[in-house]
Design a protein around this motif. Structure first.
Motif, mmCIF file in Angstrom:
data_model
loop_
_atom_site.group_PDB
_atom_site.id
_atom_site.type_symbol
_atom_site.label_atom_id
_atom_site.label_comp_id
_atom_site.label_asym_id
_atom_site.label_seq_id
_atom_site.Cartn_x
_atom_site.Cartn_y
_atom_site.Cartn_z
ATOM 1 N N ALA A 19 0.833 -1.208 0.000
ATOM 2 C CA ALA A 19 0.000 0.000 0.000
ATOM 3 C C ALA A 19 0.863 1.253 0.000
ATOM 4 O O ALA A 19 0.591 2.217 -0.740
ATOM 5 C CB ALA A 19 -0.927 -0.009 1.210
ATOM 6 N N LEU A 20 1.912 1.260 0.820
ATOM 7 C CA LEU A 20 2.807 2.416 0.846
ATOM 8 C C LEU A 20 3.497 2.591 -0.504
ATOM 9 O O LEU A 20 3.646 3.719 -1.004
ATOM 10 C CB LEU A 20 3.843 2.253 1.952
ATOM 11 C CG LEU A 20 4.865 3.391 2.082
ATOM 12 C CD1 LEU A 20 4.168 4.704 2.435
ATOM 13 C CD2 LEU A 20 5.935 3.051 3.104
ATOM 14 N N ALA A 21 3.921 1.470 -1.110
ATOM 15 C CA ALA A 21 4.601 1.541 -2.409
ATOM 16 C C ALA A 21 3.715 2.179 -3.469
ATOM 17 O O ALA A 21 4.169 3.014 -4.265
ATOM 18 C CB ALA A 21 5.026 0.141 -2.851
ATOM 19 N N VAL A 22 2.451 1.812 -3.501
ATOM 20 C CA VAL A 22 1.519 2.373 -4.483
ATOM 21 C C VAL A 22 1.396 3.879 -4.296
ATOM 22 O O VAL A 22 1.421 4.660 -5.256
ATOM 23 C CB VAL A 22 0.148 1.681 -4.373
ATOM 24 C CG1 VAL A 22 -0.908 2.426 -5.193
ATOM 25 C CG2 VAL A 22 0.245 0.232 -4.833
ATOM 26 N N ARG A 23 1.271 4.317 -3.041
ATOM 27 C CA ARG A 23 1.136 5.753 -2.773
ATOM 28 C C ARG A 23 2.427 6.498 -3.089
ATOM 29 O O ARG A 23 2.391 7.621 -3.607
ATOM 30 C CB ARG A 23 0.752 5.969 -1.308
ATOM 31 C CG ARG A 23 -0.578 5.362 -0.900
ATOM 32 C CD ARG A 23 -1.703 5.819 -1.799
ATOM 33 N NE ARG A 23 -2.984 5.267 -1.389
ATOM 34 C CZ ARG A 23 -4.056 5.197 -2.162
ATOM 35 N NH1 ARG A 23 -3.984 5.655 -3.400
ATOM 36 N NH2 ARG A 23 -5.188 4.677 -1.730
ATOM 37 N N LEU A 27 3.280 9.509 -6.106
ATOM 38 C CA LEU A 27 3.931 10.790 -5.824
ATOM 39 C C LEU A 27 5.231 10.952 -6.605
ATOM 40 O O LEU A 27 5.956 11.923 -6.414
ATOM 41 C CB LEU A 27 4.205 10.919 -4.327
ATOM 42 C CG LEU A 27 2.969 11.001 -3.421
ATOM 43 C CD1 LEU A 27 3.373 10.985 -1.952
ATOM 44 C CD2 LEU A 27 2.144 12.247 -3.734
ATOM 45 N N GLY A 28 5.551 9.980 -7.457
ATOM 46 C CA GLY A 28 6.720 10.084 -8.311
ATOM 47 C C GLY A 28 7.967 9.409 -7.793
ATOM 48 O O GLY A 28 9.040 9.525 -8.403
ATOM 49 N N ALA A 29 7.864 8.679 -6.677
ATOM 50 C CA ALA A 29 9.038 8.008 -6.126
ATOM 51 C C ALA A 29 9.295 6.692 -6.849
ATOM 52 O O ALA A 29 8.361 6.018 -7.303
ATOM 53 C CB ALA A 29 8.843 7.740 -4.631
ATOM 54 N N ALA A 30 10.557 6.316 -6.946
ATOM 55 C CA ALA A 30 10.938 4.990 -7.436
ATOM 56 C C ALA A 30 11.032 4.063 -6.225
ATOM 57 O O ALA A 30 11.612 4.428 -5.205
ATOM 58 C CB ALA A 30 12.281 5.051 -8.145
ATOM 59 N N ALA A 392 1.400 8.551 5.193
ATOM 60 C CA ALA A 392 2.778 8.107 5.352
ATOM 61 C C ALA A 392 3.629 8.462 4.144
ATOM 62 O O ALA A 392 4.774 8.911 4.269
ATOM 63 C CB ALA A 392 2.818 6.606 5.612
ATOM 64 N N ALA A 393 3.094 8.241 2.947
ATOM 65 C CA ALA A 393 3.858 8.515 1.727
ATOM 66 C C ALA A 393 4.177 9.998 1.617
ATOM 67 O O ALA A 393 5.325 10.380 1.267
ATOM 68 C CB ALA A 393 3.066 8.047 0.505
ATOM 69 N N ARG A 394 3.211 10.832 1.896
ATOM 70 C CA ARG A 394 3.460 12.275 1.796
ATOM 71 C C ARG A 394 4.459 12.724 2.863
ATOM 72 O O ARG A 394 5.331 13.569 2.593
ATOM 73 C CB ARG A 394 2.146 13.048 1.920
ATOM 74 C CG ARG A 394 1.223 12.847 0.715
ATOM 75 C CD ARG A 394 0.053 13.794 0.723
ATOM 76 N NE ARG A 394 -0.760 13.622 -0.477
ATOM 77 C CZ ARG A 394 -0.499 14.161 -1.655
ATOM 78 N NH1 ARG A 394 0.585 14.931 -1.792
ATOM 79 N NH2 ARG A 394 -1.288 13.961 -2.694
ATOM 80 N N ARG A 395 4.325 12.180 4.049
ATOM 81 C CA ARG A 395 5.263 12.561 5.101
ATOM 82 C C ARG A 395 6.672 12.078 4.790
ATOM 83 O O ARG A 395 7.665 12.775 5.003
ATOM 84 C CB ARG A 395 4.787 12.000 6.436
ATOM 85 C CG ARG A 395 5.676 12.392 7.614
ATOM 86 C CD ARG A 395 4.956 12.275 8.932
ATOM 87 N NE ARG A 395 5.747 12.874 9.989
ATOM 88 C CZ ARG A 395 5.257 13.327 11.133
ATOM 89 N NH1 ARG A 395 3.956 13.254 11.350
ATOM 90 N NH2 ARG A 395 6.043 13.856 12.054
#
Length: 401
Positions: A19-23, A27-30, A392-395
């Motif tokens: 779930a974190l990976a998808v978010r 947001l543009g992260a690899a 979590a992803a945004r933080r």
């Protein structure tokens, strides 16, 4: 931004990081992930476009038996996993900006990250895994059970057990990396600012001096899959059934059949989830249906109650659905903790797994199926958050820029 996620465990350990990976990717992260080499995990990561780095033995093989491996075998598995991590992680971490490690088994992650100059973050999925005088340590299979009257002493003894298992290996590898030794392996892995990926209503962190815990909410994804046709037909054919399933765990011999008997005695139909234990129906009665892996988010809204082992994911999904629960916790990890939360919040009942009988199950089901429990479950379900992975992803991206 390049993120490495790492865990070792069952589906309940892997899915929150999915779930974190998808978010993060949105947001543009690899993102790449170190995970067990089980085929279902590899395919799951491929399906979301995340590179999988296999680490350790297939978890499903370790969980195949009706009982856990012996203490000696568990010690060997743990030691082998540490050696595998130190061999695999350097290449996996290469080029990453931050490492997110989930689970105490991630012994090597912080040291390899430190040697590579990569930021490190630890996450727990349940408050009980983090030291606090407000609760005792979770059961750790294969290690001596600490005996003490107070939680502080129990946590001190727990730290000693972790040191006995991992201390020599960790510091040997740290020396090879040119790093100083650590004196408390558990707290070294956890850090003094761990994240907690658990819902603050269902499993709040009790404020504890010495730990600056960041509670983001549970990391989950919406499941859009339709229910299989045979399951949909079964649901439409009568009153809401009771779901019985133990996920990646194997219940004690006979517990599955006892649960079916107890549910029938309450006048309800039964859904038996095969799970990793490959549970089967006790007979070919038309009031029972065996099912495989399905969309629990949809299913749990259609059942009268959920009987399960106390996994974090199952507990949360049932709670969000507003469905009462009966928890038969294995003496493993956070299972007893979630059983206690279900009972404390009045969402159902928890019973002692080793002494489970048809009678105790029947009593627990009567509690869970009562109108008062149903009302409490529905009320609490409406208050649970669904944005934990997004938070979590945004933080994570903001703090790592």
């Amino acid at each position: 931004m390049r993120v490495l996620l790492s865990t070792y465990g069952t589906r309940g350990d892997v899915e929150p990081l999915v779930a974190l990976a998808v978010r993060l990717r949105a947001l543009g992260a690899a993102v790449r992930m170190c995970a067990p080499p089980d085929e279902e995990f590899t395919k799951r990561l491929e399906g979301i476009g995340v590179q999988s780095v296999p680490v350790g033995l297939p978890v499903r093989e370790l969980m195949r038996g009706k009982t856990l491996p012996s203490a000696a075998d568990l010690a060997r598995y743990r030691n082998d996993l540490v050696e595998t991590q130190f061999a695999t992680f350097p290449a996996a971490f290469d080029g990453c900006d931050v490492v997110v490690a989930a689970g105490l088994g991630q012994i090597a992650a912080r040291s390899v990250a430190e040697a590579a100059g990569v930021s490190y973050l630890y996450v727990s999925y349940a408050a009980v895994h983090l030291p606090s005088p407000h609760h005792a340590p979770p059961p750790r299979p294969g290690w001596p059970e600490p005996e003490a009257a107070d939680n502080r002493t129990l946590w001190e003894l727990d730290a000693r057990n972790v040191d006995v298992q991992f201390g020599e290996a960790l510091n040997r590898h740290r020396a090879a990396l040119g790093l100083p030794p650590v004196s408390n392996v558990r707290d070294h892995v956890l850090t003094d600012r761990p994240w907690l990926a658990a819902d603050p209503v269902l499993g709040a962190w009790p404020e504890t001096p010495g730990l600056d815990v960041v509670q983001t909410g549970a990391w989950t994804l919406a499941d859009e899959r339709p229910l299989p046709a045979d399951l949909a037909e079964f649901l439409d054919a009568g009153s809401p059934p009771v779901y019985v399933g133990f996920g990646s765990m194997s219940p004690a011999e006979g517990v599955g059949s006892m649960a079916v008997e107890a549910v029938r005695a309450q006048g309800h139909r039964v859904l038996v989830s095969r799970g990793w234990a490959d549970l089967e129906l006790v007979d070919d009665g038309d009031d029972c249906l065996a099912i495989g892996e399905v969309n629990h988010q949809n299913l749990f809204r259609e059942v009268a109650a959920v009987v399960h082992h106390g996994g974090a994911g199952t507990t949360l999904t049932a709670a969000r659905a507003g469905t009462p629960q009966v928890v038969i916790p294995l003496q493993l990890s956070d299972n007893p903790y979630w059983a206690g939360r279900v009972a404390a919040l009045g969402l159902g009942a928890a019973i002692d797994a080793p002494t489970t009988t048809v009678e105790t199950l029947g009593s627990a089901l009567r509690t869970a199926l009562s109108p008062d429990t149903r009302a409490r479950a529905r009320s609490l379900g409406s208050r649970l958050r669904t944005d934990g992975a997004e938070v979590a992803a945004r933080r994570l991206t903001a703090e790592s820029l």
